[in-house]
Design a protein around this motif. Sequence first.
Motif, PDB file in Angstrom:
ATOM      1  N   ASP A  10       0.853  -1.187   0.000  1.00  0.00           N
ATOM      2  CA  ASP A  10       0.000   0.000   0.000  1.00  0.00           C
ATOM      3  C   ASP A  10       0.889   1.237   0.000  1.00  0.00           C
ATOM      4  OD1 ASP A  10      -1.828   2.010   0.330  1.00  0.00           O
ATOM      5  OD2 ASP A  10      -2.459   1.404   2.338  1.00  0.00           O
ATOM      6  N   ARG A  11       0.924   1.925  -1.093  1.00  0.00           N
ATOM      7  CA  ARG A  11       1.759   3.124  -1.235  1.00  0.00           C
ATOM      8  C   ARG A  11       0.926   4.403  -1.119  1.00  0.00           C
ATOM      9  NH1 ARG A  11       6.598   0.934  -0.984  1.00  0.00           N
ATOM     10  NH2 ARG A  11       6.971  -0.757  -2.415  1.00  0.00           N
ATOM     11  N   SER A  12      -0.322   4.277  -0.686  1.00  0.00           N
ATOM     12  CA  SER A  12      -1.218   5.431  -0.660  1.00  0.00           C
ATOM     13  C   SER A  12      -0.819   6.501   0.357  1.00  0.00           C
ATOM     14  CB  SER A  12      -2.657   4.985  -0.385  1.00  0.00           C
ATOM     15  OG  SER A  12      -2.749   4.409   0.912  1.00  0.00           O
ATOM     16  N   GLN A  13       0.000   6.128   1.341  1.00  0.00           N
ATOM     17  CA  GLN A  13       0.392   7.097   2.357  1.00  0.00           C
ATOM     18  C   GLN A  13       1.782   7.690   2.109  1.00  0.00           C
ATOM     19  OE1 GLN A  13      -1.888   8.074   4.720  1.00  0.00           O
ATOM     20  NE2 GLN A  13      -3.177   6.793   3.423  1.00  0.00           N
ATOM     21  N   GLU A  14       2.391   7.340   0.988  1.00  0.00           N
ATOM     22  CA  GLU A  14       3.710   7.883   0.667  1.00  0.00           C
ATOM     23  C   GLU A  14       3.603   9.327   0.206  1.00  0.00           C
ATOM     24  OE1 GLU A  14       6.689   4.391  -0.722  1.00  0.00           O
ATOM     25  OE2 GLU A  14       5.424   5.249  -2.263  1.00  0.00           O
ATOM     26  N   PHE A  15       4.611  10.079   0.507  1.00  0.00           N
ATOM     27  CA  PHE A  15       4.705  11.455   0.050  1.00  0.00           C
ATOM     28  C   PHE A  15       5.960  11.576  -0.795  1.00  0.00           C
ATOM     29  CE2 PHE A  15       2.229  11.673   3.945  1.00  0.00           C
ATOM     30  CZ  PHE A  15       1.113  12.375   3.509  1.00  0.00           C
ATOM     31  N   LEU A  16       5.801  11.326  -2.088  1.00  0.00           N
ATOM     32  CA  LEU A  16       6.937  11.357  -2.989  1.00  0.00           C
ATOM     33  C   LEU A  16       7.059  12.744  -3.628  1.00  0.00           C
ATOM     34  CD1 LEU A  16       6.420   7.919  -4.740  1.00  0.00           C
ATOM     35  CD2 LEU A  16       7.864   8.455  -2.783  1.00  0.00           C
ATOM     36  N   SER A  17       8.281  13.125  -3.905  1.00  0.00           N
ATOM     37  CA  SER A  17       8.521  14.418  -4.550  1.00  0.00           C
ATOM     38  C   SER A  17       8.993  14.178  -5.980  1.00  0.00           C
ATOM     39  CB  SER A  17       9.572  15.197  -3.764  1.00  0.00           C
ATOM     40  OG  SER A  17      10.829  14.547  -3.866  1.00  0.00           O
ATOM     41  N   ALA A  18       9.261  15.251  -6.682  1.00  0.00           N
ATOM     42  CA  ALA A  18       9.708  15.157  -8.068  1.00  0.00           C
ATOM     43  C   ALA A  18      11.009  14.352  -8.173  1.00  0.00           C
ATOM     44  CB  ALA A  18       9.894  16.546  -8.656  1.00  0.00           C
ATOM     45  N   SER A  19      11.824  14.403  -7.150  1.00  0.00           N
ATOM     46  CA  SER A  19      13.089  13.661  -7.184  1.00  0.00           C
ATOM     47  C   SER A  19      12.879  12.151  -7.070  1.00  0.00           C
ATOM     48  CB  SER A  19      14.019  14.150  -6.071  1.00  0.00           C
ATOM     49  OG  SER A  19      13.462  13.860  -4.807  1.00  0.00           O
ATOM     50  N   ASP A  20      11.671  11.729  -6.755  1.00  0.00           N
ATOM     51  CA  ASP A  20      11.372  10.300  -6.624  1.00  0.00           C
ATOM     52  C   ASP A  20      10.811   9.694  -7.910  1.00  0.00           C
ATOM     53  OD1 ASP A  20      12.076  10.028  -3.876  1.00  0.00           O
ATOM     54  OD2 ASP A  20      10.243  11.112  -3.363  1.00  0.00           O
ATOM     55  N   ARG A  21      10.851  10.426  -8.998  1.00  0.00           N
ATOM     56  CA  ARG A  21      10.314   9.906 -10.261  1.00  0.00           C
ATOM     57  C   ARG A  21      10.973   8.600 -10.665  1.00  0.00           C
ATOM     58  NH1 ARG A  21       9.843  15.269 -14.006  1.00  0.00           N
ATOM     59  NH2 ARG A  21       8.345  16.313 -12.686  1.00  0.00           N
ATOM     60  N   ALA A  22      12.273   8.498 -10.453  1.00  0.00           N
ATOM     61  CA  ALA A  22      12.978   7.269 -10.820  1.00  0.00           C
ATOM     62  C   ALA A  22      12.460   6.088  -9.994  1.00  0.00           C
ATOM     63  CB  ALA A  22      14.481   7.436 -10.637  1.00  0.00           C
ATOM     64  N   VAL A  23      12.161   6.323  -8.727  1.00  0.00           N
ATOM     65  CA  VAL A  23      11.633   5.266  -7.856  1.00  0.00           C
ATOM     66  C   VAL A  23      10.276   4.798  -8.379  1.00  0.00           C
ATOM     67  CG1 VAL A  23      10.767   4.748  -5.538  1.00  0.00           C
ATOM     68  CG2 VAL A  23      12.853   6.099  -5.823  1.00  0.00           C
ATOM     69  N   VAL A  24       9.424   5.743  -8.714  1.00  0.00           N
ATOM     70  CA  VAL A  24       8.090   5.418  -9.225  1.00  0.00           C
ATOM     71  C   VAL A  24       8.206   4.657 -10.540  1.00  0.00           C
ATOM     72  CG1 VAL A  24       5.933   6.393 -10.107  1.00  0.00           C
ATOM     73  CG2 VAL A  24       7.002   7.364  -8.066  1.00  0.00           C
ATOM     74  N   ARG A  25       9.072   5.108 -11.428  1.00  0.00           N
ATOM     75  CA  ARG A  25       9.240   4.449 -12.727  1.00  0.00           C
ATOM     76  C   ARG A  25       9.782   3.024 -12.553  1.00  0.00           C
ATOM     77  NH1 ARG A  25       7.433   3.012 -17.167  1.00  0.00           N
ATOM     78  NH2 ARG A  25       8.869   2.852 -18.871  1.00  0.00           N
ATOM     79  N   ARG A  27       9.453   1.068  -9.928  1.00  0.00           N
ATOM     80  CA  ARG A  27       8.379   0.240  -9.373  1.00  0.00           C
ATOM     81  C   ARG A  27       7.417  -0.190 -10.473  1.00  0.00           C
ATOM     82  NH1 ARG A  27       6.841   3.782  -4.045  1.00  0.00           N
ATOM     83  NH2 ARG A  27       8.619   3.161  -2.754  1.00  0.00           N
ATOM     84  N   ARG A  28       7.060   0.743 -11.335  1.00  0.00           N
ATOM     85  CA  ARG A  28       6.133   0.428 -12.416  1.00  0.00           C
ATOM     86  C   ARG A  28       6.741  -0.611 -13.369  1.00  0.00           C
ATOM     87  NH1 ARG A  28       3.840   5.542 -14.227  1.00  0.00           N
ATOM     88  NH2 ARG A  28       2.816   5.265 -12.240  1.00  0.00           N
ATOM     89  N   VAL A  31       6.660  -4.066 -11.601  1.00  0.00           N
ATOM     90  CA  VAL A  31       5.310  -4.626 -11.543  1.00  0.00           C
ATOM     91  C   VAL A  31       4.896  -5.111 -12.929  1.00  0.00           C
ATOM     92  CG1 VAL A  31       2.871  -4.065 -11.191  1.00  0.00           C
ATOM     93  CG2 VAL A  31       4.564  -3.347  -9.512  1.00  0.00           C
ATOM     94  N   ASP A  32       5.173  -4.315 -13.955  1.00  0.00           N
ATOM     95  CA  ASP A  32       4.839  -4.726 -15.326  1.00  0.00           C
ATOM     96  C   ASP A  32       5.599  -5.990 -15.715  1.00  0.00           C
ATOM     97  OD1 ASP A  32       3.120  -2.587 -15.551  1.00  0.00           O
ATOM     98  OD2 ASP A  32       4.478  -1.374 -16.788  1.00  0.00           O
ATOM     99  N   ALA A  33       6.876  -6.071 -15.322  1.00  0.00           N
ATOM    100  CA  ALA A  33       7.676  -7.260 -15.633  1.00  0.00           C
ATOM    101  C   ALA A  33       7.101  -8.493 -14.938  1.00  0.00           C
ATOM    102  CB  ALA A  33       9.127  -7.043 -15.221  1.00  0.00           C
ATOM    103  N   ALA A  34       6.677  -8.336 -13.696  1.00  0.00           N
ATOM    104  CA  ALA A  34       6.081  -9.460 -12.967  1.00  0.00           C
ATOM    105  C   ALA A  34       4.783  -9.910 -13.629  1.00  0.00           C
ATOM    106  CB  ALA A  34       5.831  -9.067 -11.509  1.00  0.00           C
ATOM    107  N   LYS A  35       3.978  -8.958 -14.063  1.00  0.00           N
ATOM    108  CA  LYS A  35       2.725  -9.305 -14.749  1.00  0.00           C
ATOM    109  C   LYS A  35       3.008 -10.014 -16.065  1.00  0.00           C
ATOM    110  CE  LYS A  35      -0.126  -5.651 -12.770  1.00  0.00           C
ATOM    111  NZ  LYS A  35      -0.827  -4.374 -13.038  1.00  0.00           N
TER     112      LYS A  35
END
Length: 79
Positions: A10-25, A27-28, A31-35
Amino acid sequence: MAESQGVLADRSQEFLSASDRAVVRLRRLLVDAAKDYQSGRTPRMAIHADIPYSQVRAAGKIVSPEVHWRDVVRTVDWA
């Protein structure tokens, strides 16, 4: 081990900033690779299907800030 409901965390409580774009990408991509893998497809990020991924290992080295990372990679013994 409990059966997965398709939610990794559950990542709904995270507070990510613009510098976290690489982390978000990343993760995506993971997840896509696992699917893809679960569906029997080669993950899109595994563009080099001929690479023996089971033999991939991490390499580490401490260098001074003046050294460019690409120069360090060229000196690693990959065998």
